[in-house]
Enzyme design. Structure first.
Site, short mmCIF file in Angstrom:
data_model
loop_
_atom_site.label_atom_id
_atom_site.label_comp_id
_atom_site.label_asym_id
_atom_site.label_seq_id
_atom_site.Cartn_x
_atom_site.Cartn_y
_atom_site.Cartn_z
N GLU A 45 3.55 -0.77 -8.75
CA GLU A 45 3.00 0.49 -8.25
C GLU A 45 1.48 0.49 -8.39
O GLU A 45 0.93 0.04 -9.40
CB GLU A 45 3.58 1.66 -9.06
CG GLU A 45 3.03 3.03 -8.70
CD GLU A 45 3.57 4.13 -9.58
OE1 GLU A 45 3.49 5.30 -9.16
OE2 GLU A 45 4.08 3.85 -10.69
N LYS A 132 5.00 7.75 -1.65
CA LYS A 132 5.70 8.41 -2.76
C LYS A 132 5.88 9.89 -2.45
O LYS A 132 4.92 10.59 -2.13
CB LYS A 132 4.91 8.20 -4.05
CG LYS A 132 5.64 8.57 -5.33
CD LYS A 132 4.79 8.16 -6.53
CE LYS A 132 5.51 8.34 -7.85
NZ LYS A 132 4.67 7.90 -9.00
N CYS A 166 8.42 4.25 -8.87
CA CYS A 166 8.42 4.85 -10.21
C CYS A 166 9.44 5.99 -10.31
O CYS A 166 10.62 5.77 -10.07
CB CYS A 166 7.00 5.29 -10.57
SG CYS A 166 6.69 5.36 -12.36
#
Length: 335
Positions: A45, A132, A166
């Site tokens: 990430e 995200k 994540c």
């Protein structure tokens, strides 16, 4: 149907606020991937653009500081644009290594930053982008939220590849939406170094009967500039993110990792027939879904504040538009 595929997760850190140097480091890692004949690799990430762990950007409830705005400006300048030279460079790394590459980036669009993943083919083409959906906690100070238009699972000759970044991995509806698209190689770029993360990766692999490739950064104080206001301490060897990358099988077994305390590349030879073997008794998007009771609606429309119509190509830069990228993705999947 499938052959054995060599996959890898790259546990590495960025050079914070120095994207050219990070790209140089990525080039070296990709050379190692080439030497190991890896067919698919995942970088962590925010690898390109950086994860500014420990910074608060001068924000308190009801107030921001001038110093925090300067920090954000520096971070914004470290981010990349989809039509920019950095993306073309990463594509060249994938082409040189003849490898599919998934990499976490900080994407810049206007004045907003997004935590994204980019997926490149072994010919260097950009195949997909995912933003995200929900930045975690203070990440929301500096990252925007993605919409449903970037939730791809890309069908490749080595498998159906998707990503969740994540703590998106903790969103049950997101997981189910990717399971329903047949994902069998689940890429999980992260900066979560905790032991419980390993348990989460095993759970997702077992739940989705998918291979999970989780790449975590290994970042030290020495990877940050001298002026970096590091709350963890200023010794160059201080670990800011300690790693913990893993590769997990569809039955939840760890086949590589975890490794802590160093940069490394973890590899595994995977057999996607194991996905089907696993779904014999659990297919959460099929016979275990109980569609007569439960349904999930996913809105994949792009949500943009201004809608425009016109040519499909940027008339100033000549760069491919988002429509061009989607068309390339569709043609790749048909092939």
């Amino acid at each position: 149907m499938f052959k054995t595929t060599r996959v890898a997760v790259v546990q590495a850190g960025s050079s914070l606020f120095d994207t050219p140097k990070t790209l140089d480091r990525m080039r070296a890692h990709c050379q190692s991937l080439k030497e190991q004949v890896v067919e698919l690799a995942v970088f962590p990430e925010a690898y390109i653009g950086g994860y500014p762990k420990g910074l608060d950007f001068g924000a308190r409830i009801g107030t921001r500081t001038a110093e925090g705005r300067e920090q954000f400006l520096q971070y914004w300048k470290s981010a990349i644009e989809i039509e920019g030279p950095e993306v073309r460079m990463i594509g060249s790394f994938a082409a040189d290594a003849s490898c599919y590459l998934m990499v976490g980036v900080i994407e810049r669009e206007g004045g907003t930053l997004y935590c994204s993943t980019l997926f490149f083919g072994p010919d260097g083409a950009l195949l997909s982008k995912h933003r995200k959906l929900m930045p975690t906690a203070s990440e929301r100070l500096v990252w925007g939220m993605g919409d449903g238009s970037t939730l791809p699972v890309v069908n490749t000759p080595i498998g159906k590849v998707g990503s969740a970044i994540c703590w998106e991995n903790y969103m049950p509806n997101l997981r189910q939406s990717l399971y329903s698209k047949g994902v069998n190689i689940w890429c999980a770029p992260t900066v979560d170094e905790r032991d419980i993360w390993r348990a989460s990766m095993r759970h997702i692999a077992y739940e989705g009967r998918t291979f999970v490739l989780s790449a975590c950064q290994y970042l030290t104080r020495g990877d940050a500039p001298d002026a970096y206001d590091c709350i963890q301490g200023n010794d160059p060897g201080t670990e800011l993110i300690r790693g913990g990358s893993v590769i997990v099988s569809p039955l939840g077994e760890i086949v590589a990792g975890p490794v802590y305390g160093q940069e490394t590349i973890l590899t595994a030879d995977i057999d996607l027939d194991d996905v089907i073997r696993g779904k014999y008794d659990l297919d959460v998007a099929g016979h275990y879904a109980r569609a007569d009771i439960f349904t999930l609606h996913v809105d994949e429309a792009a949500r943009r504040p201004v809608q425009t119509t016109g040519t499909a190509t940027d008339t100033v830069t000549g760069a491919p538009s988002s429509q061009d990228i989607q068309k390339a993705i569709d043609e790749h999947e048909k092939a």
